[in-house]
Design a protein around this motif. Structure first.
Motif, PDB file in Angstrom:
ATOM      1  N   CYS A 109       0.724  -1.061   0.038  1.00 36.94           N
ATOM      2  CA  CYS A 109      -0.181   0.074   0.163  1.00 36.94           C
ATOM      3  C   CYS A 109       0.827   1.173   0.036  1.00 36.94           C
ATOM      4  O   CYS A 109       2.009   1.211   0.691  1.00 36.94           O
ATOM      5  CB  CYS A 109      -1.009  -0.060   1.397  1.00 36.94           C
ATOM      6  N   LEU A 110       0.306   2.346  -0.663  1.00 38.30           N
ATOM      7  CA  LEU A 110       1.004   3.564  -0.655  1.00 38.30           C
ATOM      8  C   LEU A 110       1.093   4.111   0.915  1.00 38.30           C
ATOM      9  O   LEU A 110       0.413   3.669   1.774  1.00 38.30           O
ATOM     10  CB  LEU A 110       0.196   4.523  -1.581  1.00 38.30           C
ATOM     11  N   PRO A 111       2.193   4.778   1.373  1.00 41.21           N
ATOM     12  CA  PRO A 111       2.499   5.370   2.646  1.00 41.21           C
ATOM     13  C   PRO A 111       1.242   6.059   3.100  1.00 41.21           C
ATOM     14  O   PRO A 111       0.964   6.032   4.259  1.00 41.21           O
ATOM     15  CB  PRO A 111       3.400   6.586   2.384  1.00 41.21           C
ATOM     16  N   ASP A 112       0.204   6.611   2.333  1.00 41.98           N
ATOM     17  CA  ASP A 112      -0.951   7.307   2.923  1.00 41.98           C
ATOM     18  C   ASP A 112      -2.124   6.557   2.850  1.00 41.98           C
ATOM     19  O   ASP A 112      -3.343   6.869   3.033  1.00 41.98           O
ATOM     20  CB  ASP A 112      -1.296   8.628   2.461  1.00 41.98           C
ATOM     21  N   GLN A 113      -1.862   5.112   2.497  1.00 42.48           N
ATOM     22  CA  GLN A 113      -3.071   3.943   2.537  1.00 42.48           C
ATOM     23  C   GLN A 113      -2.845   3.084   3.565  1.00 42.48           C
ATOM     24  O   GLN A 113      -2.993   1.961   3.222  1.00 42.48           O
ATOM     25  CB  GLN A 113      -3.436   3.694   1.109  1.00 42.48           C
ATOM     26  N   GLU A 114      -2.489   3.400   4.847  1.00 43.64           N
ATOM     27  CA  GLU A 114      -2.103   2.229   5.654  1.00 43.64           C
ATOM     28  C   GLU A 114      -3.674   1.588   6.082  1.00 43.64           C
ATOM     29  O   GLU A 114      -4.660   2.190   5.716  1.00 43.64           O
ATOM     30  CB  GLU A 114      -1.415   2.803   6.992  1.00 43.64           C
ATOM     31  N   ALA A 115      -3.584   0.584   7.035  1.00 46.42           N
ATOM     32  CA  ALA A 115      -4.640  -0.186   7.051  1.00 46.42           C
ATOM     33  C   ALA A 115      -6.047   0.753   7.643  1.00 46.42           C
ATOM     34  O   ALA A 115      -7.056   0.502   7.193  1.00 46.42           O
ATOM     35  CB  ALA A 115      -4.411  -1.454   7.974  1.00 46.42           C
ATOM     36  N   LEU A 116      -5.847   1.362   8.751  1.00 48.39           N
ATOM     37  CA  LEU A 116      -6.736   2.101   9.299  1.00 48.39           C
ATOM     38  C   LEU A 116      -7.319   3.283   8.449  1.00 48.39           C
ATOM     39  O   LEU A 116      -8.680   3.439   8.201  1.00 48.39           O
ATOM     40  CB  LEU A 116      -6.218   2.698  10.514  1.00 48.39           C
ATOM     41  N   SER A 117      -6.421   3.736   7.619  1.00 50.69           N
ATOM     42  CA  SER A 117      -6.961   4.730   6.632  1.00 50.69           C
ATOM     43  C   SER A 117      -7.936   4.230   5.514  1.00 50.69           C
ATOM     44  O   SER A 117      -9.007   4.930   5.213  1.00 50.69           O
ATOM     45  CB  SER A 117      -5.965   5.564   6.055  1.00 50.69           C
ATOM     46  N   LEU A 118      -7.509   3.101   5.167  1.00 50.95           N
ATOM     47  CA  LEU A 118      -8.203   2.500   3.966  1.00 50.95           C
ATOM     48  C   LEU A 118      -9.634   2.129   4.821  1.00 50.95           C
ATOM     49  O   LEU A 118     -10.787   2.231   3.965  1.00 50.95           O
ATOM     50  CB  LEU A 118      -7.592   1.300   3.407  1.00 50.95           C
ATOM     51  N   VAL A 119      -9.631   1.311   5.686  1.00 48.41           N
ATOM     52  CA  VAL A 119     -10.865   0.842   6.430  1.00 48.41           C
ATOM     53  C   VAL A 119     -11.829   2.097   6.752  1.00 48.41           C
ATOM     54  O   VAL A 119     -12.956   1.919   6.534  1.00 48.41           O
ATOM     55  CB  VAL A 119     -10.537   0.077   7.436  1.00 48.41           C
ATOM     56  N   LYS A 120     -11.214   3.053   7.173  1.00 51.15           N
ATOM     57  CA  LYS A 120     -11.884   4.284   7.588  1.00 51.15           C
ATOM     58  C   LYS A 120     -12.634   4.561   6.269  1.00 51.15           C
ATOM     59  O   LYS A 120     -13.845   5.314   6.555  1.00 51.15           O
ATOM     60  CB  LYS A 120     -11.370   5.158   8.431  1.00 51.15           C
ATOM     61  N   LYS A 121     -12.118   5.028   5.325  1.00 53.84           N
ATOM     62  CA  LYS A 121     -12.661   5.364   4.110  1.00 53.84           C
ATOM     63  C   LYS A 121     -14.013   4.554   3.650  1.00 53.84           C
ATOM     64  O   LYS A 121     -14.920   5.183   3.326  1.00 53.84           O
ATOM     65  CB  LYS A 121     -11.560   5.599   2.869  1.00 53.84           C
ATOM     66  N   VAL A 122     -13.777   3.272   3.648  1.00 56.49           N
ATOM     67  CA  VAL A 122     -14.984   2.526   3.341  1.00 56.49           C
ATOM     68  C   VAL A 122     -16.041   2.501   4.284  1.00 56.49           C
ATOM     69  O   VAL A 122     -17.081   2.589   3.834  1.00 56.49           O
ATOM     70  CB  VAL A 122     -14.437   0.990   3.155  1.00 56.49           C
ATOM     71  N   VAL A 123     -15.645   2.399   5.566  1.00 54.58           N
ATOM     72  CA  VAL A 123     -16.734   2.522   6.619  1.00 54.58           C
ATOM     73  C   VAL A 123     -17.540   4.183   6.462  1.00 54.58           C
ATOM     74  O   VAL A 123     -18.751   3.880   6.709  1.00 54.58           O
ATOM     75  CB  VAL A 123     -16.159   2.333   7.928  1.00 54.58           C
ATOM     76  N   THR A 124     -16.765   4.856   6.343  1.00 52.62           N
ATOM     77  CA  THR A 124     -17.054   6.409   6.254  1.00 52.62           C
ATOM     78  C   THR A 124     -18.443   6.356   5.214  1.00 52.62           C
ATOM     79  O   THR A 124     -19.299   7.078   5.327  1.00 52.62           O
ATOM     80  CB  THR A 124     -16.243   7.472   6.178  1.00 52.62           C
ATOM     81  N   LYS A 125     -18.114   5.722   3.989  1.00 49.02           N
ATOM     82  CA  LYS A 125     -18.947   5.765   2.902  1.00 49.02           C
ATOM     83  C   LYS A 125     -20.214   5.093   3.311  1.00 49.02           C
ATOM     84  O   LYS A 125     -21.269   5.515   2.857  1.00 49.02           O
ATOM     85  CB  LYS A 125     -18.060   5.453   1.678  1.00 49.02           C
TER      86      LYS A 125
END
Length: 448
Positions: A109-125
């Protein structure tokens, strides 16, 4: 403490920590004017300053509890109808963030796409779809404010907890100047609510097309009729519910992803269940997948987000049935973290057993390791305090389970997840919270 009550001095008050089933039941039976979750939450979060001026009552139920019916009944019943939109959101977000058909940049994953960031984007949507329908899904400024809302509240509250009490009103009045996203979120909610409240009554001929089915609409419908709420008051209610859902859900799911990545032996049986009739039933009903359910429950036991739950502020002097006394203004809490590692409740507590809560016939017929037998992720019990206690339990826990399972299914369908950092600690502790360590990444290799 072996089930005995003890006291700890915290920044907020003197806390009485209890864990025995009898003490837990005493909390469950306490009346709203005796013990208050609302008063404890208000002391921690300082919503008057961190939530755009929201200042709720100390005692639960004074203005009604329509949010309970909204989340526990209406949202839960609506989950099957959310599935098509939920699946599209998950597929598109993973395609955008991880890459179509696999990961990018050498399968990392790209540096700004760590696990929590990715999961939170999906959950927020997904939460946005459930809360607002499609009214604001394309409003980038509004959804960005919704994404950061919880963090802004927590950071603001932490600032106020660290300064002397006499400075809180002064700093609190200045703090909103640095929380511009709060106003964006609040104003967007008020605008949506005003549009719906002021909309003309739909023609009966077209009512099936025009009626909204989302959290905002249900809050409008269940708000008090004798003393009607303003659009602003309804917006505050939605903001409070949002705070209680997105961050905790994203964090819990991130821990489940960590556990799946570090225990790949569970991937194949979970896939077999997902691809069996149980998987089809889940997509139709919005619930099911018992092996997945057990895995998520064990993950929550293994890495609970909170080490202390069921915070209650005594609105008057309170005495437990065993004689333990709590003075007015002091707090009562349950040490859920240690309880989840108590061998008398959870045999072999220091071993991750993803199927410990599943029915024996689903895992080879061996007797259940749990003394009480099989149980569900969303269950409530004296020893499973993850969702709360007594009458005050998380009404949105079925939505949490639904979202977590859908995202886990997508990951199992498409990827072979592995931790990029094979060694080292993946979590950090902040006060009573356990959080994913910033920068921890998961390698989403394409499924073979």
């Amino acid at each position: 403490a072996k089930g005995k009550a003890f006291q700890v001095l915290s920044p907020e008050s003197l806390m009485t920590i209890v864990s025995s089933p009898k003490d837990v039941r005493d909390i469950a039976l306490a009346t709203n004017d005796q013990l208050s979750l609302h008063a404890a939450a208000k002391e921690i979060l300082q919503p008057e300053y961190t939530m755009n001026g929201f200042n709720w009552h100390d005692q639960r139920g004074i203005e009604g509890i329509g949010f309970v019916r909204t989340l526990r009944t209406l949202l839960t019943q609506h989950l099957p109808q959310l599935t098509p939109g939920t699946r599209v959101i998950i597929e598109r977000t993973f395609a955008d963030e991880v890459g179509r058909g696999g990961s990018i940049n050498g399968n990392i994953c790209l540096p700004d796409q760590e696990a929590l960031s990715l999961v939170k984007k999906v959950v927020t949507k997904i939460s946005g779809l459930a809360f607002f329908g499609r009214d604001r899904m394309e409003d980038d400024a509004f959804m960005d404010a919704a994404y950061y809302y919880n963090e802004d509240v927590l950071y603001g509250a932490e600032v106020l907890r660290l300064i002397p009490q006499f400075l809180v009103p002064v700093v609190g009045k200045v703090l909103p100047l640095f929380l511009g996203r709060q106003r964006t979120f609040y104003n967007g909610l008020v605008e949506m609510i005003e549009e719906r409240v002021n909309a003309p009554s739909p023609d009966k001929k077209y009512v099936c097309v025009l009626i909204k089915n989302d959290v905002i609409q249900w809050i409008i419908d269940t708000s008090p009729k004798s003393n009607p709420w303003s659009p602003g008051r309804m917006a505050f209610e939605v903001m409070a519910i949002w705070f209680g859902s997105v961050q905790g859900l994203a964090t819990t799911l991130t821990f489940a992803l960590f556990n799946l990545s570090t225990h790949p032996e569970y991937i194949q049986p979970l896939r077999e269940e997902m691809e069996s009739p149980a998987g089809g039933e889940f997509f139709v009903k919005g619930e099911g997948l018992p092996l997945m359910d057990s895995f998520l429950k064990e993950s929550s036991r293994w890495t609970p987000v909170e080490s202390v739950t069921t915070r209650r502020c005594a609105l008057k002097d309170f005495t437990f049935s065993n004689g333990t006394h709590v003075e007015k203004g002091n707090w009562i809490c349950i040490p859920v973290g240690p309880m989840l590692r108590d061998a008398s409740y959870y045999p072999q507590p220091d071993t991750f057993n993803g199927f410990r809560f599943a029915s024996p016939e689903l895992v080879g017929g061996a007797p259940s390791i749990q003394p009480e037998g099989p149980s569900k992720f969303t269950d409530i019990s004296d020893t499973w305090q993850v969702w709360g206690t007594g009458r005050i339990t998380c009404p949105g826990r079925y939505f949490v389970s639904y979202v977590m399972k859908h995202i886990m299914v997508h990951i199992l369908e498409n990827y072979e997840p592995e931790m990029v950092q094979k060694t080292g600690k993946h979590t950090l502790d902040w006060r009573t919270l356990t959080l994913p360590r910033p920068g921890v990444k998961v390698d989403f290799k394409p499924r073979a």
